[in-house]
Each structure stands twice: as structure tokens, then as C-alpha cells.
Scaffold this active site. Structure first.
Site, PDB file in Angstrom:
ATOM      1  N   ASP A  19       4.545  -3.985  -5.787  1.00 21.44           N
ATOM      2  CA  ASP A  19       3.345  -4.330  -6.520  1.00 21.44           C
ATOM      3  C   ASP A  19       2.974  -3.107  -7.368  1.00 21.44           C
ATOM      4  O   ASP A  19       3.509  -2.014  -7.160  1.00 21.44           O
ATOM      5  CB  ASP A  19       2.228  -4.676  -5.524  1.00 21.44           C
ATOM      6  CG  ASP A  19       0.892  -4.856  -6.192  1.00 21.44           C
ATOM      7  OD1 ASP A  19       0.807  -5.623  -7.162  1.00 21.44           O
ATOM      8  OD2 ASP A  19      -0.086  -4.217  -5.749  1.00 21.44           O
ATOM      9  N   ASP A  21      -0.734  -2.170  -9.065  1.00 17.45           N
ATOM     10  CA  ASP A  21      -2.031  -1.537  -8.844  1.00 17.45           C
ATOM     11  C   ASP A  21      -2.389  -1.529  -7.364  1.00 17.45           C
ATOM     12  O   ASP A  21      -2.378  -2.570  -6.709  1.00 17.45           O
ATOM     13  CB  ASP A  21      -3.113  -2.259  -9.650  1.00 17.45           C
ATOM     14  CG  ASP A  21      -4.351  -1.400  -9.852  1.00 17.45           C
ATOM     15  OD1 ASP A  21      -4.282  -0.188  -9.590  1.00 17.45           O
ATOM     16  OD2 ASP A  21      -5.385  -1.938 -10.268  1.00 17.45           O
ATOM     17  N   ASP A 172      -0.608  -3.909  -1.362  1.00 18.27           N
ATOM     18  CA  ASP A 172      -1.878  -3.404  -0.838  1.00 18.27           C
ATOM     19  C   ASP A 172      -2.910  -4.501  -0.624  1.00 18.27           C
ATOM     20  O   ASP A 172      -3.836  -4.331   0.160  1.00 18.27           O
ATOM     21  CB  ASP A 172      -2.468  -2.369  -1.800  1.00 18.27           C
ATOM     22  CG  ASP A 172      -2.851  -3.002  -3.136  1.00 18.27           C
ATOM     23  OD1 ASP A 172      -4.049  -3.012  -3.465  1.00 18.27           O
ATOM     24  OD2 ASP A 172      -1.959  -3.502  -3.841  1.00 18.27           O
TER      25      ASP A 172
END
Length: 237
Positions: A19, A21, A172
Site C-alpha cells: 500500500d 499512504d 496500515d
């Protein structure tokens, strides 16, 4: 109390999917400023947007909050401005640069799979002088964003790997963790943008504070061997 003290673990994968950000970079401060500007522009409370925006595509948020702006021309233009206007507000996640600088010269199979658009991703990579991946899956690539698993299935395909391949996702957000798991991948959850409780609830295979806990040991015959250190101890996860 949570304890990030699990002993070092060696694991091997045929592909790595990152991923963007919250995993490679942290642009939270920029995103907050950006959505305040956009929210004011379209007449939607920025705080309402921020409560649901992380890990999700802008176009999916706009479909709910302001359908008239939910088109790729607007979204790409809007997101492309973010690195230009708020570049100094973004920082790299600890360990991200070091890990990528290990993987790339070794020829490790990796890709970025993100809810951001091409202008946003390339803009941030340029601002932070981070390497561009050979393979990229962005918001425009799929019909449905995370938590739908299609983006990670596409990332695996871009690495020319079969559905049964052993692939690791770095994420995240709970939406992203679910996306990776539902795509049949193993997932490392980073506690960078959400609470530990939220990350635990999403049930990744490992939980670490950031990418400083992940080190490449070798790449051999297309298989990447990593060492994971200081993960959340199993008794607490």
C-alpha cells in the site's frame, strides 16, 4: 499492554505488494489540509470526510458525499495538486526507503497497490525522491476500491503470479488489510494510521509498528526472504 517483542521470524514470498499512504509514506497532515480545502469547495464538512477517507478512494467518498464531483477528471486533478501544494507535509514511514533500497537492486518482485490516483502516487514518490515501482495498481485501475480484493488480485497478476502464489501485502488500514486477506495474501499490518485495536481487529498475519521491523535477507529464484522483528507478541494479538 501491547508488547512488540516477538522474536525474529524468517518468511519467504514470491511477491510483495505495498500500500502507499500509511505504509510507504505518511501524508496525513497533507490529506487533512487537502480535504479541508476540497470540503469547503464542495460544501461538505471536512471532518465528515476525514472520518471515513483513510485507505479509501476519493471517488468512492465523493460518490457518497458529493456525487456530482465523483468523476476521474475531477479526482485526478484534485489529487494531483496535493503533492504540489503540501509536499513538505509528507514524510516517509520509518524503514520504507531502506527496505525498497534492498529489494530493488536484488530484483525482488514488488508493486504498489494504492487507493490513490496515478497523479497522487507519482507526485508523492517524486517529492520524497522514492523509487517508482515497475508495477502499479491505482484507484483508476479497478471498479471497486478497498476493501474489495480486486486491487490486490490485480497486483499479484501484474507480478505474473498465479492465484496460489505466496504473496505478502503491507497495509496500515483495516480496509486494506481486509482487501489483502480476501485476495488470498498474507498481510503485515502497520500501526501507523489507525489504533492498535483497529489493526488487531482487522486480523493481519503480523502486526508491526512500521517497516523498520522488516529486512530483506535474500532474493533467490524470484523468492524474497524477509526477516520480521519486533512484531506484536502472539499473546497480545
Amino acid at each position: 499492554m501491547a508488547s512488540f517483542t516477538a522474536p525474529p521470524e524468517t518468511v519467504s514470498f514470491q511477491g510483495l505488494l505495498f500500500d502507499m499512504d500509511g505504509t510507504i509514506i505518511d501524508s496525513t497532515a497533507a490529506v487533512e489540509k487537502h480535504w479541508h480545502t476540497v470540503g469547503t469547495e464542495i460544501g461538505v464538512d471536512p471532518e465528515v470526510i476525514l472520518q471515513t477517507s483513510h485507505g479509501r478512494r476519493s471517488i468512492d467518498i465523493l460518490k457518497i458525499l458529493h456525487p456530482e464531483k465523483a468523476n476521474w477528471e475531477y479526482v485526478c486533478q484534485m489529487e494531483g495538486l496535493m503533492p504540489k501544494l503540501y509536499g513538505p507535509d509528507a514524510v516517509e514511514i520509518p524503514g520504507a526507503r531502506a527496505l525498497l533500497e534492498q529489494l530493488i537492486p536484488a530484483g525482488a518482485p514488488w508493486a504498489i497497490v494504492t487507493s490513490g490516483t496515478v497523479p497522487l502516487v507519482t507526485g508523492w514518490l517524486d517529492v520524497l525522491k522514492l523509487p517508482h515501482p515497475e508495477h502499479l495498481v491505482t484507484a483508476e485501475s479497478v471498479q471497486n476500491g478497498k476493501p474489495d480484493p480486486t486491487c490486490y488480485q490485480m497486483g499479484r497478476s501484474k507480478l505474473q503470479l498465479e492465484e496460489s502464489a505466496n504473496v505478502l501485502v503491507f497495509e496500515d488500514s483495516p480496509a486494506g488489510i481486509k482487501s489483502g486477506k480476501d485476495a488470498g495474501c498474507k498481510v503485515i499490518g502497520l500501526v501507523t494510521s489507525h489504533t492498535l485495536e483497529q489493526v488487531i481487529a482487522a486480523q493481519p498475519d503480523w502486526i508491526v509498528k512500521d517497516l523498520s521491523s522488516v529486512k530483506m535477507l535474500e532474493v533467490k529464484n524470484g523468492v524474497v526472504t524477509l526477516e520480521i522483528t519486533n512484531a506484536l507478541t502472539p499473546t497480545n494479538s
